[in-house]
Design an enzyme around this catalytic site. Structure first.
Site, PDB file in Angstrom:
ATOM      1  CG  ASP A   5     -12.098 -25.526 -63.753  1.00 54.13           C
ATOM      2  OD1 ASP A   5     -11.778 -24.376 -63.369  1.00 54.13           O
ATOM      3  OD2 ASP A   5     -11.909 -26.542 -63.078  1.00 54.13           O
ATOM      4  CG  HIS A   9      -7.700 -27.440 -59.881  1.00 50.39           C
ATOM      5  ND1 HIS A   9      -8.424 -26.828 -60.875  1.00 50.39           N
ATOM      6  CD2 HIS A   9      -8.282 -28.644 -59.697  1.00 50.39           C
ATOM      7  CE1 HIS A   9      -9.390 -27.633 -61.290  1.00 50.39           C
ATOM      8  NE2 HIS A   9      -9.327 -28.737 -60.582  1.00 50.39           N
ATOM      9  CG  HIS A  53     -11.036 -34.292 -63.408  1.00 52.79           C
ATOM     10  ND1 HIS A  53     -11.558 -35.536 -63.104  1.00 52.79           N
ATOM     11  CD2 HIS A  53     -11.819 -33.397 -62.769  1.00 52.79           C
ATOM     12  CE1 HIS A  53     -12.619 -35.383 -62.315  1.00 52.79           C
ATOM     13  NE2 HIS A  53     -12.795 -34.093 -62.093  1.00 52.79           N
TER      14      HIS A  53
HETATM   15 FE   LIG Z   1     -11.034 -29.985 -60.792  1.00 51.63          FE
END
Ligand SMILES: [Fe+2]
Length: 286
Positions: free
Chosen positions: A8, A154, A68
Site C-alpha cells: 500500500d 486485501h 478505500h
Molecule cells: Fe486497506
C-alpha cells in the site's frame, strides 16, 4: 517472469519512494511487471488520476486497490477508462471497474486479481475464496498464454490470508496480502508451488501509526474521542516495501519469493540475494 509487488502506497511519502526507486529497480532487476497497491495514495485515502500517471511514468504496470477504492470520487468514473486500475473482484458486477487485469508482456500475459477479505474489514463483500476459484476456471496457469497469476488479497486477518494461500496453492503464482501496512516475515513457497506473503507492508513513512501521523495517537488510543476528521498522514522519509517474485515460465509457479524493503530510517533494508550488488547504488538514488 520477474515481478515486483509493492504494498500500500501511503500519501506523499509513499508516492515519493515509488518515483525514486521503481525506475532503477525495473531496469536493474529486468522486471517484467511492477504491481503496486494504490488505495492509500491520496493523503491515505483513495487514488487519483494524477497519482496513476505518476506511477505509470515511474514504471508501474498495474495498480491494485482495496477498501478505500472509492474514497476519491473521481475513481468511480476514472476506473472505467483505465483497465490497469484493478478494484476488488468480490464487489457486485454492477460496481464500476473490473477485479482483474491481464498485463501483456513479450513472454505472455500476467493475470492480476485484487480481492478483499471478509474478517474485520468493511465493506463486507462476497466470498473471495469462491469468487476467485470460479473466476480461475477460465485461466489455467501456464495455459492460454497466461504465464503468471498474482493475487493481491486485501485483508486484515493473517489467518484468512494464509487460508487463501493454501486454497489456491498450485493454481496461481503468488498470493500476497495487503492492507495492514506492516510487512510480515513469512515469505515462502507453498507445497504446490505458489509464492506467499501474508502482508507486503506499506510504501510510506514508518515513523507513523500505519501511515497516520503520530498526532493521531491521542484520539485513537488514549482519549478514545470520536475522530471528527481523518488523521493526517505522516510525511517523513518513506520506505518502499514489497516482494520480489520470479516464476517458472513453463509452469507459472514460483521459483523465488523474497521480501524487498528499501529506504527510510526505521526498517532494515532487504533486497533479494541475487541483487546484493545493487545496494550501494540504491543508497545513492535521489
Ligand atoms: Fe486497506
Amino acid at each position: 517472469m520477474r515481478v515486483l509487488f509493492c504494498g500500500d502506497i501511503v500519501a506523499r511519502s509513499g508516492r515519493e519512494v515509488i518515483k525514486k526507486y521503481i525506475p532503477f529497480l525495473k531496469r536493474k532487476w529486468k522486471l517484467d511487471c511492477v504491481i503496486v497497491n494504490g488505495e492509500n495514495a491520496q493523503h491515505g485515502y483513495g487514488l487519483s488520476k494524477g497519482s496513476c500517471e505518476l506511477f505509470y511514468q515511474s514504471g508501474v504496470d498495474v495498480i491494485t486497490m482495496g477498501n478505500h477504492v472509492w474514497d476519491q470520487k473521481e475513481m468511480l468514473s476514472y476506473i472505467e477508462t483505465d483497465r490497469r486500475v484493478v478494484r476488488p473482484i468480490n464487489f457486485f458486477d454492477t460496481v464500476p471497474g473490473k477485479g482483474f487485469f491481464i498485463y501483456q508482456t513479450p513472454k505472455g500475459g500476467i493475470l492480476v486479481i485484487n480481492a478483499m477479505g471478509q474478517a474485520f474489514i468493511k465493506p463486507l463483500l462476497d466470498n473471495p475464496f469462491i469468487i476467485i476459484s470460479n473466476f480461475l476456471k477460465q485461466y489455467l496457469l501456464g495455459n492460454n498464454n497466461i504465464k503468471a497469476i498474482i493475487i493481491d488479497f486485501h485483508a486484515e486477518a493473517t489467518s484468512e490470508k494464509i487460508g487463501l494461500g493454501f486454497y489456491l496453492d498450485g493454481r496461481v503464482s503468488m498470493v500476497v496480502g495487503t492492507h495492514t501496512h506492516v510487512p510480515t516475515a513469512d515469505a515462502r513457497i507453498l507445497p504446490k508451488g505458489t509464492g506467499f506473503l501474508s502482508d507486503a507492508g506499506m510504501c510510506g513513512d514508518y515513523n507513523s501509526i500505519i501511515g497516520d501521523s503520530l498526532q493521531s495517537m491521542s484520539s485513537r488510543f488514549l482519549e478514545r474521542t470520536p475522530m471528527l476528521r481523518r488523521p493526517d498522514p505522516a510525511i517523513g522519509e518513506g520506505t518502499l516495501c514489497g516482494v520480489y517474485l520470479e516464476t517458472n515460465d513453463n509452469t507459472g509457479l514460483a521459483n523465488i519469493v523474497e521480501p524487498v524493503c528499501i529506504g527510510g530510517t526505521s526498517l532494515k533494508t532487504q533486497i533479494p540475494e541475487g541483487f546484493q550488488k545493487d545496494l550501494e547504488e540504491i543508497r545513492t538514488l535521489k
